[in-house]
Design a protein around this motif. Structure first.
Motif, PDB file in Angstrom:
ATOM      1  N   TRP A 143    -106.031  -4.058  45.861  1.00 35.09           N
ATOM      2  CA  TRP A 143    -106.607  -3.962  47.195  1.00 35.09           C
ATOM      3  C   TRP A 143    -105.552  -3.668  48.254  1.00 35.09           C
ATOM      4  N   ARG A 144    -104.436  -4.344  48.195  1.00 35.65           N
ATOM      5  CA  ARG A 144    -103.397  -4.150  49.213  1.00 35.65           C
ATOM      6  C   ARG A 144    -102.887  -2.716  49.225  1.00 35.65           C
ATOM      7  N   TYR A 198    -105.605  -0.397  50.611  1.00 41.21           N
ATOM      8  CA  TYR A 198    -105.865  -0.652  52.041  1.00 41.21           C
ATOM      9  C   TYR A 198    -104.804   0.015  52.925  1.00 41.21           C
ATOM     10  N   ARG A 213    -115.524  -4.677  53.937  1.00 41.21           N
ATOM     11  CA  ARG A 213    -114.554  -3.807  53.266  1.00 41.21           C
ATOM     12  C   ARG A 213    -114.201  -4.354  51.886  1.00 41.21           C
ATOM     13  N   LEU A 214    -113.867  -5.646  51.823  1.00 35.96           N
ATOM     14  CA  LEU A 214    -113.493  -6.260  50.543  1.00 35.96           C
ATOM     15  C   LEU A 214    -114.675  -6.264  49.572  1.00 35.96           C
ATOM     16  N   GLU A 215    -115.869  -6.507  50.111  1.00 34.83           N
ATOM     17  CA  GLU A 215    -117.062  -6.493  49.262  1.00 34.83           C
ATOM     18  C   GLU A 215    -117.282  -5.112  48.649  1.00 34.83           C
ATOM     19  N   PHE A 227    -114.989  -2.770  48.212  1.00 36.18           N
ATOM     20  CA  PHE A 227    -113.909  -2.504  47.254  1.00 36.18           C
ATOM     21  C   PHE A 227    -114.172  -3.183  45.914  1.00 36.18           C
ATOM     22  N   GLU A 228    -114.519  -4.461  45.929  1.00 34.81           N
ATOM     23  CA  GLU A 228    -114.773  -5.191  44.678  1.00 34.81           C
ATOM     24  C   GLU A 228    -115.953  -4.597  43.920  1.00 34.81           C
TER      25      GLU A 228
END
Length: 267
Positions: free
Chosen positions: A58-59, A62, A79-81, A83-84
């Protein structure tokens, strides 16, 4: 407001107000969800454009997309949701693709093995494969055949040598079964008093040439089996003849002794 005064009943006004605010909340919630869906889909496309895959951290991804307008339009938690969810989809697809690839490889390898088995069957029908023939002495005649080369490229399943040895075992089993039938024929012939210790192969062949067991038996092995069988019959006949001679001799000696006993000593 004239519209307000048009409704004179207080309770009715309250009901109308509640209905309006409720429908307004539903509409606003739907609009928020639609907006969220649009921004999430846009952010997903942003991640794909940046080269995200099933193993990208992720890092790292991003840092590539943080200044993209599609990233800024999407809420931080969304955003994280996104991506996952994208990573999960990619991993599942990789598993499915890998399984399909394995299945395709397995089908291709089965096709290659079958083609090689058909090659062996052809050579067997032509008499090029003989029972107990060693692989090293046989492989030279097929080493340039594309069906053999393709079978050698298989990773899983039986190797060409194993398939060849399986065929030899099958041939030997067939030969053993035919020789068993041939031996049964000899025993039946002995019981029927058609075979004796002096019966020759040619004479037996005249008797049984039309019998399936005689016709299908491998001649070299059958001849050896026949010779051994006749030798045993001849040995048994000699033993019976000797036993009869011994019995006849004992009988004659007994009669002579009886006659001697009947003669007076002073004769």
């Amino acid at each position: 407001d004239a519209r307000w005064r048009a409704v004179t009943d207080r309770r009715e006004r309250c009901d109308l107000f509640d209905d309006f605010t409720r429908s307004l909340r539903v509409r606003e919630q739907r609009e928020r969800e639609e907006r969220k869906s649009v921004t999430q889909e846009a952010f997903k496309e942003c991640l794909l454009d940046a080269g995200a895959d099933a193993v990208t951290p992720w890092r790292k991804i991003y840092e590539r997309v943080k200044d993209d307008p599609r990233t800024m339009d999407c809420e931080p938690l969304d955003r994280l949701e996104v991506f996952e969810g994208l990573v999960r989809e990619m991993r599942e697809k990789d598993i499915v693709d890998h399984d399909e690839s394995l299945k395709a490889d397995a089908r291709e390898e089965r096709r290659r093995r079958q083609a090689f088995v058909e090659l062996l069957e052809e050579l067997r029908r032509d008499g090029a494969i003989q029972p107990r023939a060693r692989w090293k002495s046989f492989v030279g005649r097929i080493e340039n055949d594309v069906r053999y080369i393709n079978a050698c490229n298989n990773v899983n399943g039986s190797r060409p040598r194993e398939l060849y040895e399986d065929m030899l075992n099958e041939m030997e089993d067939e030969i053993d079964a035919k020789l068993d039938d041939f031996e049964d024929l000899l025993h039946e012939g002995y019981k029927a008093r058609e075979l004796f210790g002096d019966t020759t192969w040619d004479k037996a062949e005249k008797l049984y040439r039309l019998d399936k067991a005689w016709k299908e038996a491998p001649k070299v092995e059958a001849k050896k089996l026949f010779d051994n069988f006749i030798a045993k019959v001849a040995k048994r006949e000699r033993e019976k003849a000797r036993k009869r001679r011994d019995e006849d001799g004992a009988g004659s000696a007994g009669k002579k002794a009886k006659r001697d006993d009947s003669i007076p000593y002073d004769y």
